[in-house]
Design a protein around this motif. Structure first.
Motif, short mmCIF file in Angstrom:
data_model
loop_
_atom_site.label_atom_id
_atom_site.label_comp_id
_atom_site.label_asym_id
_atom_site.label_seq_id
_atom_site.Cartn_x
_atom_site.Cartn_y
_atom_site.Cartn_z
N PHE A 262 -22.28 17.68 -8.45
CA PHE A 262 -22.25 18.00 -7.02
C PHE A 262 -23.10 19.20 -6.66
N LEU A 263 -23.18 20.18 -7.57
CA LEU A 263 -23.87 21.43 -7.24
C LEU A 263 -25.11 21.68 -8.07
N GLY A 264 -25.45 20.76 -8.99
CA GLY A 264 -26.66 20.92 -9.77
C GLY A 264 -26.47 21.90 -10.91
N THR A 265 -27.56 22.19 -11.59
CA THR A 265 -27.51 23.03 -12.78
C THR A 265 -27.96 24.46 -12.54
N SER A 266 -28.55 24.73 -11.39
CA SER A 266 -29.08 26.06 -11.12
C SER A 266 -27.97 27.03 -10.70
N PRO A 267 -27.87 28.19 -11.35
CA PRO A 267 -26.87 29.19 -10.93
C PRO A 267 -27.16 29.72 -9.53
N TRP A 268 -28.43 29.69 -9.14
CA TRP A 268 -28.78 30.13 -7.79
C TRP A 268 -28.19 29.19 -6.75
N VAL A 269 -28.27 27.87 -7.03
CA VAL A 269 -27.69 26.90 -6.10
C VAL A 269 -26.18 27.07 -6.05
N LEU A 270 -25.58 27.24 -7.21
CA LEU A 270 -24.14 27.42 -7.26
C LEU A 270 -23.71 28.61 -6.41
N THR A 271 -24.45 29.71 -6.54
CA THR A 271 -24.10 30.92 -5.80
C THR A 271 -24.40 30.79 -4.31
N LEU A 272 -25.63 30.36 -4.01
CA LEU A 272 -26.06 30.31 -2.61
C LEU A 272 -25.35 29.20 -1.84
N ALA A 273 -25.35 28.00 -2.40
CA ALA A 273 -24.75 26.87 -1.70
C ALA A 273 -23.24 27.08 -1.51
N LEU A 274 -22.57 27.51 -2.58
CA LEU A 274 -21.13 27.74 -2.45
C LEU A 274 -20.83 28.86 -1.45
N GLY A 275 -21.67 29.89 -1.45
CA GLY A 275 -21.47 30.96 -0.48
C GLY A 275 -21.59 30.45 0.94
N LEU A 276 -22.58 29.61 1.20
CA LEU A 276 -22.75 29.05 2.54
C LEU A 276 -21.59 28.12 2.89
N VAL A 277 -21.13 27.33 1.93
CA VAL A 277 -20.01 26.42 2.17
C VAL A 277 -18.75 27.22 2.52
N VAL A 278 -18.47 28.26 1.75
CA VAL A 278 -17.28 29.09 2.02
C VAL A 278 -17.38 29.73 3.39
N LEU A 279 -18.57 30.22 3.74
CA LEU A 279 -18.76 30.83 5.06
C LEU A 279 -18.56 29.80 6.16
N GLY A 280 -19.08 28.61 5.95
CA GLY A 280 -18.92 27.55 6.95
C GLY A 280 -17.47 27.15 7.12
N VAL A 281 -16.76 27.00 6.01
CA VAL A 281 -15.34 26.65 6.09
C VAL A 281 -14.56 27.73 6.81
N ALA A 282 -14.83 28.99 6.47
CA ALA A 282 -14.12 30.10 7.11
C ALA A 282 -14.37 30.11 8.62
N ALA A 283 -15.61 29.88 9.02
CA ALA A 283 -15.94 29.87 10.45
C ALA A 283 -15.23 28.73 11.17
N GLU A 284 -15.19 27.56 10.52
CA GLU A 284 -14.53 26.41 11.13
C GLU A 284 -13.02 26.63 11.23
N LEU A 285 -12.42 27.15 10.19
CA LEU A 285 -10.98 27.37 10.22
C LEU A 285 -10.61 28.44 11.25
N ARG A 286 -11.46 29.44 11.39
CA ARG A 286 -11.20 30.46 12.40
C ARG A 286 -11.20 29.85 13.80
N ARG A 287 -12.17 29.00 14.06
CA ARG A 287 -12.24 28.36 15.37
C ARG A 287 -11.05 27.42 15.57
N TRP A 288 -10.67 26.75 14.49
CA TRP A 288 -9.51 25.86 14.58
C TRP A 288 -8.24 26.65 14.91
N ARG A 289 -8.09 27.81 14.25
CA ARG A 289 -6.90 28.63 14.45
C ARG A 289 -6.82 29.17 15.87
#
Length: 524
Positions: free
Chosen positions: A274-301
């Protein structure tokens, strides 16, 4: 951003609504004055173009591997022979094989066979961009579409001659239709949803897992019973059409008997795919995903939206969790069965990009700065994924290089040489690249794959194979690296015993996933 529709306050207003519209709050489109219909359409087009460019890039790897050779050797047979195969094996892929048979009628080889997968991922990219645009705005939609197009797992299956890209395209099209239907759209969106789900489950019955994600989305949308009724009708129609095929395919359950039990390695593979083999992708993509989820949940709340999370999170998590749960009882988990779930990652990552882009735009009071930040983040993720994308376009990215192995045999074999296959399934390499086996005789073959109505033919009796091998001075072995033979493979064990007793290995050639060895008689 995303607003909630309120229940109509008068009976007249309720009567004016279509019956498929829910009486309560629904997922509604984000409306921004600076986003014209032309811009939104351009987002979808740009995403499709990007996906097609990535998909067609390096489509000719130079070889098929085991699963692709199964597709190729089946779909190039006449229809009655394909139906005969489905009586014994691969019924779950039956609709795909018949569709590909029509596609291959004009001719064409392995590259042409992969084109439908590229086109299907183009549909999936369009649906992903459409979902992002509708639920979070054009910039989010464009980022989601571009990230999806460059996601290594998406790119990998876009270049596979198998059904999984087509299933992904159908599931994501169904998801988009569902969102439009839940947004108070016309009845045609429910028809589109039902049709797309039927197509997906017909191509592979495990696409039914997508319905678990859709059920959660409908639940989170807080819709009324009328909407639930339309969704239930679509599910029941799908079930009625698929029940017979499902029951018949259970008789072929031994096809997935090789699937490993759930363990730590399952989650390692899942994360890597799902996230590939690059540690950069793991860090950057997951960071963006977490930020996106947090923003969405905040708006939902705060009751301001959260619609994208209501779609992307269930799509990403629920089918995977459902398949893992099933696999605790009967091992069945393979990432390709839930390939469509990966779309949740670029959608949520795009929402994270939107948060950063919006902050930059507000800080500078310039909309263009926001778009520039979004572009830089997309470029950063894409560059980090580029090594994986390049690797996928080489024969080393797949389990076997049958074309390379067949070329070795073609160059070194002599007329009258024998060949055996360890395991028998590797005979698919000979069916896919017959020119490499023109000078050798398959001494273990009783019936061809066509006559046996299967993928690998049927073997002669062990005593007959032994006698046929002892009549030859030179035998080629076309098998797995190090010629590993499972203890349950009685035919392979018998053949290796003859080789060990009467022959000696003279030549060893190894290509990706395949060993081609020459054995000569000890007393020759």
């Amino acid at each position: 951003m995303t607003t909630l529709q309120q229940r109509p306050t008068s009976p007249d207003e309720q009567l004016d609504r279509l019956p498929v519209r829910a009486p309560r709050a629904l997922l509604t489109a984000v409306e921004r004055p600076d986003e014209s219909p032309r811009l939104r359409a351009g987002v979808v087009v740009a995403s499709v173009v990007a996906m097609l460019a990535v998909g067609f890039w390096g489509l000719d790897r130079g070889s098929m591997w085991l699963d692709e050779t199964a597709t190729y050797t089946v779909v190039t047979r006449p229809v009655h022979q394909i139906l005969a195969v489905l009586d014994h094996i691969d019924l779950v892929h039956g609709a795909y094989y018949l569709l590909m048979h029509v596609w291959m009628l004009p001719g064409g080889g392995e590259v042409w066979m992969r084109v439908p997968s590229v086109l299907a991922m183009g549909v999936a990219a369009a649906a992903t961009a459409g979902l992002g645009t509708r639920l979070a705005g054009a910039r989010t939609g464009l980022v989601a579409g571009l990230l999806f197009a460059g996601w290594p797992l998406v790119s990998y299956y876009a270049q596979e001659g198998r059904s999984y890209a087509l299933v992904t395209g159908a599931v994501l099209a169904a998801t988009y239709c569902l969102v439009r239907a839940l947004s108070g759209g016309r009845r045609r969106w429910w028809w589109g949803y039902g049709l797309a789900i039927v197509v997906a489950t017909t191509l592979n019955e495990l696409a039914v897992l997508a319905l678990t994600a859709h059920a959660v989305t409908v639940l989170l949308s807080r819709v009324g019973w009328r909407v639930w009724r339309w969704w239930a009708v679509a599910v029941l129609v799908c079930g009625a059409l698929m029940v017979r095929v499902t029951l018949l395919s259970l008789e072929q359950a031994d096809q997935v008997a090789h699937t490993a039990a759930i363990g730590r390695s399952t989650f390692v593979v899942l994360q890597g795919k799902f996230l590939g083999t690059s540690p950069w992708v793991l860090t950057l993509a997951l960071g963006l995903v977490v930020l996106g989820v947090a923003a969405e949940l905040r708006r939902w709340r705060h009751h301001e939206g959260g619609a994208l999370a209501a779609v992307a999170l269930p799509l990403l998590l629920v089918p995977v969790a459902a398949l893992l749960a099933v696999s605790l009882v009967h091992p069945l988990f393979e990432v390709r069965y839930v390939l469509f779930c990966v779309a949740g990652l670029p959608l949520l990552a795009a929402r994270g990009v939107e948060v950063l882009a919006a902050l930059a735009a507000r800080a500078t009071s310039r909309t263009a700065v926001g778009w520039a930040v979004a572009g830089l983040l997309v470029a950063a993720v894409s560059l980090a994924q580029l090594p994986d994308l390049r690797h996928e376009r080489t024969v080393g990215s797949r389990s076997q290089d049958f074309a390379g192995a067949a070329a070795v045999l073609r160059a070194q074999a002599q007329p009258g040489d024998a060949v055996i296959f360890l395991p028998m399934s590797f005979r698919l390499g000979a069916l896919a690249y017959p020119e490499g086996f023109a000078q050798v005789d398959d001494v273990a073959l009783q019936k061809t794959a066509v006559r046996a109505a299967n993928l690998r033919g049927t073997a002669r009796k062990p005593a007959d194979v032994r006698a046929a091998m002892l009549e030859r001075d030179r035998i080629w072995v076309f098998g797995t690296v190090n010629l590993r033979v499972k203890s349950t493979d009685k035919a392979g064990t018998n053949q290796m015993a003859v080789l060990d007793e009467h022959f000696v290995q003279e030549r060893r050639n190894v290509v990706r996933g395949v060993e081609v060895d020459l054995y000569v008689r000890k007393d020759g």
